[in-house]
Design an enzyme around this catalytic site. Structure first.
Site: not given
Ligand code: NI
Length: 174
Positions: A46, A51, A97-98, A143, A139-140
């Protein structure tokens, strides 16, 4: 390949509350495609627009992705202006998470959700989700509201983790 650079904690842009998408045009399509490429290239499931420094309520996901699978089995989705119309139950999931490299933690999430959103054509869609798909969507969507999964940790643990991540970031790569 043309990819986005993924912002990592503590980049202040990650606290951005993104703006709703109002125009469903070629630019949006190009952003989505580039985000999907960036997500796969980073081995993510995701990726939210915030991000990659874009102030739009949009994320891409493919929860079944793994880097060993053939390319034709990939199934990326673009979720725009997500809104929860129902949330119920609870689940504890292990998340990463990235934007928070090298850290995973358990987070309490809703077990079932119903999501209303737009697709790239601007059509209104609904999706019921549970399990890891529901986790990914929550989660997304966080963000897009400037929230990271480490924000759910108890205060003491959160400040330790944040200190560690800041240090990690300030250490020059060899
Ligand atoms: Ni994330």
């Amino acid at each position: 390949m043309d990819l986005y650079k993924i912002l990592t904690f503590p980049d202040p842009f990650l606290k951005t509350v993104a703006k709703p998408v109002t125009e469903f045009n070629d630019e949006l399509r190009e952003i989505s495609e580039k985000m999907i490429r960036t997500m796969y290239e980073s081995n993510g499931i995701g990726l939210a627009a915030v991000q990659v420094g874009i102030d739009k309520r949009l994320f891409v996901m493919d929860v079944h992705f793994n880097k060993e699978m053939p390319e034709e089995e990939r199934n990326p989705e673009v979720i725009i202006n997500p809104e929860f119309v129902e949330k119920s139950d609870e689940q504890i999931a292990d998340e990463g998470c990235l934007s928070v490299p090298e850290f995973r933690s358990e987070v309490k999430r809703y077990g079932r959700i119903k999501l209303r959103y737009r697709n790239l054509e601007g059509e209104e869609m609904e999706k019921d989700a549970e399990g890891y798909l529901a986790v990914c969507i929550q989660h997304e969507t966080d963000h897009l509201n400037g929230k990271l999964f480490i924000d759910y940790l108890p205060p003491l643990q959160r400040s330790m983790v944040k200190k560690r991540l800041k240090k990690l970031k300030s250490t020059p790569a060899p």
